[in-house]
Every structure is written in C-alpha cells, then in structure tokens.
Design a protein around this motif. Sequence first.
Motif, PDB file in Angstrom:
ATOM      1  N   ASP A  50      15.487  24.487-100.464  1.00 30.11           N
ATOM      2  CA  ASP A  50      16.833  24.741 -99.956  1.00 30.11           C
ATOM      3  C   ASP A  50      16.991  26.179 -99.458  1.00 30.11           C
ATOM      4  O   ASP A  50      17.967  26.502 -98.786  1.00 30.11           O
ATOM      5  N   LEU A  51      16.038  27.040 -99.778  1.00 34.35           N
ATOM      6  CA  LEU A  51      16.100  28.430 -99.309  1.00 34.35           C
ATOM      7  C   LEU A  51      15.235  28.668 -98.069  1.00 34.35           C
ATOM      8  O   LEU A  51      15.231  29.766 -97.510  1.00 34.35           O
ATOM      9  N   HIS A  52      14.517  27.633 -97.630  1.00 34.98           N
ATOM     10  CA  HIS A  52      13.529  27.838 -96.558  1.00 34.98           C
ATOM     11  C   HIS A  52      14.147  28.094 -95.190  1.00 34.98           C
ATOM     12  O   HIS A  52      13.471  28.553 -94.283  1.00 34.98           O
ATOM     13  N   GLU A  53      15.419  27.747 -95.044  1.00 33.72           N
ATOM     14  CA  GLU A  53      16.074  27.938 -93.743  1.00 33.72           C
ATOM     15  C   GLU A  53      16.519  29.388 -93.520  1.00 33.72           C
ATOM     16  O   GLU A  53      16.853  29.776 -92.395  1.00 33.72           O
ATOM     17  N   PHE A  54      16.533  30.185 -94.586  1.00 33.96           N
ATOM     18  CA  PHE A  54      17.105  31.531 -94.483  1.00 33.96           C
ATOM     19  C   PHE A  54      16.085  32.549 -94.009  1.00 33.96           C
ATOM     20  O   PHE A  54      14.915  32.491 -94.364  1.00 33.96           O
ATOM     21  N   SER A  55      16.568  33.514 -93.231  1.00 36.24           N
ATOM     22  CA  SER A  55      15.730  34.653 -92.867  1.00 36.24           C
ATOM     23  C   SER A  55      15.572  35.547 -94.098  1.00 36.24           C
ATOM     24  O   SER A  55      16.342  35.451 -95.059  1.00 36.24           O
ATOM     25  N   ALA A  56      14.581  36.415 -94.054  1.00 38.33           N
ATOM     26  CA  ALA A  56      14.376  37.338 -95.175  1.00 38.33           C
ATOM     27  C   ALA A  56      15.595  38.250 -95.331  1.00 38.33           C
ATOM     28  O   ALA A  56      15.987  38.577 -96.459  1.00 38.33           O
ATOM     29  N   LEU A  59      18.223  36.381 -97.248  1.00 35.92           N
ATOM     30  CA  LEU A  59      17.885  36.274 -98.674  1.00 35.92           C
ATOM     31  C   LEU A  59      18.212  37.570 -99.408  1.00 35.92           C
ATOM     32  O   LEU A  59      18.769  37.553-100.511  1.00 35.92           O
ATOM     33  N   VAL A  60      17.876  38.703 -98.773  1.00 36.57           N
ATOM     34  CA  VAL A  60      18.108  39.999 -99.404  1.00 36.57           C
ATOM     35  C   VAL A  60      19.614  40.304 -99.453  1.00 36.57           C
ATOM     36  O   VAL A  60      20.111  40.874-100.422  1.00 36.57           O
ATOM     37  N   THR A  61      20.348  39.898 -98.407  1.00 32.28           N
ATOM     38  CA  THR A  61      21.797  40.103 -98.376  1.00 32.28           C
ATOM     39  C   THR A  61      22.481  39.311 -99.483  1.00 32.28           C
ATOM     40  O   THR A  61      23.433  39.786-100.110  1.00 32.28           O
ATOM     41  N   ARG A  62      21.970  38.096 -99.738  1.00 32.48           N
ATOM     42  CA  ARG A  62      22.617  37.193-100.701  1.00 32.48           C
ATOM     43  C   ARG A  62      21.837  37.097-102.003  1.00 32.48           C
ATOM     44  O   ARG A  62      21.740  36.020-102.600  1.00 32.48           O
ATOM     45  N   ASN A 154      17.177  47.113-100.671  1.00 39.73           N
ATOM     46  CA  ASN A 154      17.626  47.290 -99.290  1.00 39.73           C
ATOM     47  C   ASN A 154      19.153  47.398 -99.277  1.00 39.73           C
ATOM     48  O   ASN A 154      19.826  46.683-100.032  1.00 39.73           O
ATOM     49  N   PRO A 155      19.707  48.269 -98.428  1.00 34.23           N
ATOM     50  CA  PRO A 155      21.168  48.435 -98.366  1.00 34.23           C
ATOM     51  C   PRO A 155      21.918  47.140 -98.051  1.00 34.23           C
ATOM     52  O   PRO A 155      23.120  47.042 -98.349  1.00 34.23           O
ATOM     53  N   LYS A 161      24.328  47.860 -93.423  1.00 34.50           N
ATOM     54  CA  LYS A 161      23.314  47.370 -92.490  1.00 34.50           C
ATOM     55  C   LYS A 161      22.386  48.512 -92.077  1.00 34.50           C
ATOM     56  O   LYS A 161      22.801  49.408 -91.332  1.00 34.50           O
ATOM     57  N   PRO A 162      21.148  48.501 -92.549  1.00 39.80           N
ATOM     58  CA  PRO A 162      20.233  49.591 -92.220  1.00 39.80           C
ATOM     59  C   PRO A 162      19.770  49.517 -90.770  1.00 39.80           C
ATOM     60  O   PRO A 162      19.441  48.437 -90.264  1.00 39.80           O
TER      61      PRO A 162
END
Length: 207
Positions: A50-56, A59-62, A154-155, A161-162
């Motif tokens: 279920d996480l495979h659709e997300f960009s890296a 994933l880091v944001t959420r 990561n910020p 947003k870096p």
Amino acid sequence: MGYPFELPALGYDQNALEPHIDARTMEIHHGKHHQGYTNNLNAALEDYSDLHEFSAEQLVTRLADIPEAIRGAVRNNGGGYVNHSLFWAIMAPGGSSSPSGELGSAIDAAFGSFDDLKTALGSAAGKQFGSGWGWLSVGPSGILHASATANQDNPLTDGFKPILGVDVWEHAYYLNYQNRRPDYISAWWNVVNWDVVAENYSEARGE
Ligand code: MN3
C-alpha cells in the motif's frame, strides 16, 4: 517514481567537481552510500504494497503515517534516498555560481545577502554534532530558512521544502578534508548550481 526505487544517475562525471570534491569520494558516496540507502529503503517497503505508490519525498513528508515497524528504516533510508538525490542534482559544473532573480531577492530579504546566507548555513551545518545535513528550505509561510538536521532527517518531515542541502556526514568529505568540515563547506559553495536551486525554489512555491 515510487517503489522499487532506483539509484539516480549522476548528471556529470565523478571527477567533474574536482578539486572541491574528489572523484573517489563521489564514487563511494554515490555508488556505495546512496545505493545502500536505496537498497535498504526497498527492503523495508517490500511487504508494504500500500506504500508502493508513494514517492520517496511523500514517504518522508508523511513519516508519522508510516507503520511503526518500518518507520525508523524509512526515516533513515528514505531520508538518505531523498537527501542524496537532491544533493547530486544541485551540484554541477558550469551553472550559475551565485543566486539571481527571485531567488536572489528572497535570499537578500531573508538573510541580508548571499554572503550572509553562506555564513548562516555554514554555521548551522558546521555546528551540527555528528552526522547530518545543512539546508536551505522554504518554510510554510514561504520564507527561506537555513537549518541543519541530524542523520538523514529531512525538513519535509517538519513541513519545510528543501531547495538546497549540503551533506556533512564524514563520508562526504573525509578523504579530502579529514576533520576540516568548515573547509569542506567553504569549498562546497563552488560546486552549487544556482540554476537548479532556483528551479527548486519555483517548484517549492508551487509555480
Ligand atoms: Mn551522504
């Protein structure tokens, strides 16, 4: 975009950033360290379709929504994946050597001048105890911030947003600079491509 993640290619030769960053450091840093974060991120996500659709970046944001069993692995390796992807992209030979246009104005407004930004970010990254990163980010209110994070944090996780990041892990500079992190950071400004940072700035502001 999403799983399985692949090591992004460098847009330039491994020796292209010499003398500021040596080819051997680039070879190990990109080919071993970033590849390692990539492999470990994929391994962590393997059983979580279920996480495979997300960009890296997503994933880091959420991070707070990531299952606890793999949250630490995604924090470290997803962060490592995102951070290094940005790092390679904002370095390049031949680009603008200083910020101009809207980004230049925003830097002047937030810090006073480009030199003041270098002092603020160099200080934050230089003082980061142990491994970490220095950042130039767009905050929730649209204002530029200089900061540092530990490890591969990561910020994005904190809503920033870096648009530029400098790796201050020893693996980023030890072969050439040993313990002289401030010298590495000073030299590193010479390889920043401000054209790419300006594009990141526009994107971060939703333009
Ligand atoms: Mn690194």
